[in-house]
Write an enzyme that holds these catalytic residues in place. Structure first.
Site, PDB file in Angstrom:
ATOM      1  N   HIS A 103       1.280  -1.313  -0.024  1.00 35.72           N
ATOM      2  CA  HIS A 103       0.048   0.129   0.253  1.00 35.72           C
ATOM      3  C   HIS A 103       1.001   0.949  -0.005  1.00 35.72           C
ATOM      4  O   HIS A 103       0.324   2.136   0.391  1.00 35.72           O
ATOM      5  CB  HIS A 103      -0.690  -0.224   1.286  1.00 35.72           C
ATOM      6  CG  HIS A 103      -1.945  -1.064   1.374  1.00 35.72           C
ATOM      7  ND1 HIS A 103      -2.747  -1.426   0.103  1.00 35.72           N
ATOM      8  CD2 HIS A 103      -2.734  -1.505   1.931  1.00 35.72           C
ATOM      9  CE1 HIS A 103      -3.629  -2.419   0.249  1.00 35.72           C
ATOM     10  NE2 HIS A 103      -3.903  -2.610   1.570  1.00 35.72           N
ATOM     11  N   HIS A 179      -9.383   2.214   0.586  1.00 40.04           N
ATOM     12  CA  HIS A 179      -9.604   0.940   1.549  1.00 40.04           C
ATOM     13  C   HIS A 179     -10.659   0.958   2.742  1.00 40.04           C
ATOM     14  O   HIS A 179     -10.253   0.587   3.721  1.00 40.04           O
ATOM     15  CB  HIS A 179      -8.076   0.926   2.120  1.00 40.04           C
ATOM     16  CG  HIS A 179      -7.771  -0.900   2.864  1.00 40.04           C
ATOM     17  ND1 HIS A 179      -9.123  -1.761   3.729  1.00 40.04           N
ATOM     18  CD2 HIS A 179      -6.377  -1.008   1.847  1.00 40.04           C
ATOM     19  CE1 HIS A 179      -7.711  -2.507   3.483  1.00 40.04           C
ATOM     20  NE2 HIS A 179      -6.543  -2.806   2.376  1.00 40.04           N
ATOM     21  N   GLU A 294     -11.641  -4.086  -2.729  1.00 41.44           N
ATOM     22  CA  GLU A 294     -10.320  -2.807  -3.535  1.00 41.44           C
ATOM     23  C   GLU A 294     -10.260  -2.559  -4.314  1.00 41.44           C
ATOM     24  O   GLU A 294     -10.139  -3.671  -4.948  1.00 41.44           O
ATOM     25  CB  GLU A 294      -9.430  -2.895  -2.009  1.00 41.44           C
ATOM     26  CG  GLU A 294      -9.513  -3.130  -1.062  1.00 41.44           C
ATOM     27  CD  GLU A 294      -7.920  -3.391  -0.605  1.00 41.44           C
ATOM     28  OE1 GLU A 294      -6.729  -3.793  -0.330  1.00 41.44           O
ATOM     29  OE2 GLU A 294      -7.743  -4.695   0.565  1.00 41.44           O
TER      30      GLU A 294
END
Length: 329
Positions: A103, A179, A294
């Site tokens: 991420h 997210h 996601e």
């Protein structure tokens, strides 16, 4: 509506913006572009928050790892070994998930304060916020100076649309997502939610959750959500959406809570969706309290030439759009 939500240790203020329309209320933070809360009605008309989050800034600073509601980048999901090749150069990234980059690294987009510009209602009947920032060359190891915008809009029917754009001054990779963790009942375990995905294949992973490179069929496996069924648990996997990358967002997922009657649909331009059943959430939450969907390109795409490319070059514009629709039944 704009209000002070808190202050970082260096004195930087964090603001919270509230958008409300057609029975939907969403609150968004300048810190991390976080969707802090999303209130929608149940089948009896009672509004309730359906995403996991914290009531104050300290909650997000103390518990950063779940990425609750955050705008994730510069690269959503995992890059194996925290390294990738591009145009003959291998770039080393921040390794924040074992040996891998996750991420965007240790301080990705989710831990930055964004500039926020309110958007007035337009001719298309929408209004919202435009978040922007510049990610400098070398941030968390990624090449190129990247200018990023994320536009959050509540449309006339109450749908929440998130559109991303990015440009760069040097070749780089970009993969952005939101997210949020959904719990359509408002509390308790979300494993009883029913999920439908327009995905005939998925990407199997190794013990570090890195794709093996295979695009496996979901037929006769626990990954087959082409017909709605209970989610259960044990998922942190990318699903290959039928249709691949598209110009316009098309519906790819539906999440339904039989108890409250709430339904969330997901439409996107992206080729993949990561289903994460939050099996490792800790206090103040419990494992399985939320379900993340996601929308994104595939994990480790920079190291997988056979996956849809995430490379962005000067003169190109990265564009991605996801729309969350809300209903009851």
């Amino acid at each position: 509506m704009n209000e002070l939500f808190g202050t970082l240790s260096d004195g930087t203020p964090v603001h919270r913006w509230t958008l409300e329309r057609a029975g939907v209320r969403v609150r968004i933070l300048s810190y991390g572009g976080i969707v802090q809360s999303l209130e929608i009605p149940d089948r009896d008309g009672r509004a309730g928050n359906v995403v996991l989050g914290f009531a104050d800034l300290d909650g997000y600073l103390t518990h950063p790892d779940p990425y609750f509601g955050a705008l994730v980048g510069r690269y959503a999901n995992r890059i194996a070994g925290g390294r990738f090749p591009l145009d003959g150069v291998t770039y080393a990234l921040a390794q924040n998930s074992g040996p891998n980059s996750l991420h965007g690294g240790g301080r990705g987009f989710d831990k930055r304060v964004w500039d926020v510009t309110p958007l007035d209602e337009g001719a298309d009947g929408t209004y919202g916020l435009r978040l922007s920032r510049v990610s400098p060359h070398g941030e968390e190891g990624f090449p190129g100076r990247v200018e990023v915008t994320a536009t959050y809009r509540l449309e006339a029917d109450g749908s929440l649309a998130i559109a991303y754009e990015a440009v760069t001054d040097a070749p780089t990779v970009v993969n952005l997502t939101n997210h949020s963790y959904f719990n359509l009942g408002g509390s308790g375990n979300a494993g009883g939610h029913e999920l439908r995905l327009a995905a005939s294949r998925f990407t199997p992973v190794d013990e570090d959750l890195i794709p093996t490179g295979e695009l496996a069929e979901v037929t006769d496996t626990r990954f087959d959500f082409r017909r709605a069924r209970k989610v259960g648990g044990g998922y942190d996997h990318n699903f290959v959406l039928d249709g691949g990358v598209t110009e316009a967002a098309r519906e790819v997922a539906e999440l339904h809570d039989p108890t409250s009657g709430r339904v969330v649909t997901v439409a996107t331009t992206e080729p993949g969706i990561q289903l994460y059943t939050a099996d490792h959430l800790g206090e103040p939450f419990a494992p399985g309290d939320g379900i993340a969907l996601e929308t994104q390109h595939f994990p480790d795409s920079p190291n997988r030439p056979g996956f849809p490319s995430t490379v962005l070059r000067p003169g190109e514009v990265y564009r991605s759009r996801t729309v969350y629709g809300f209903a009851t039944r």
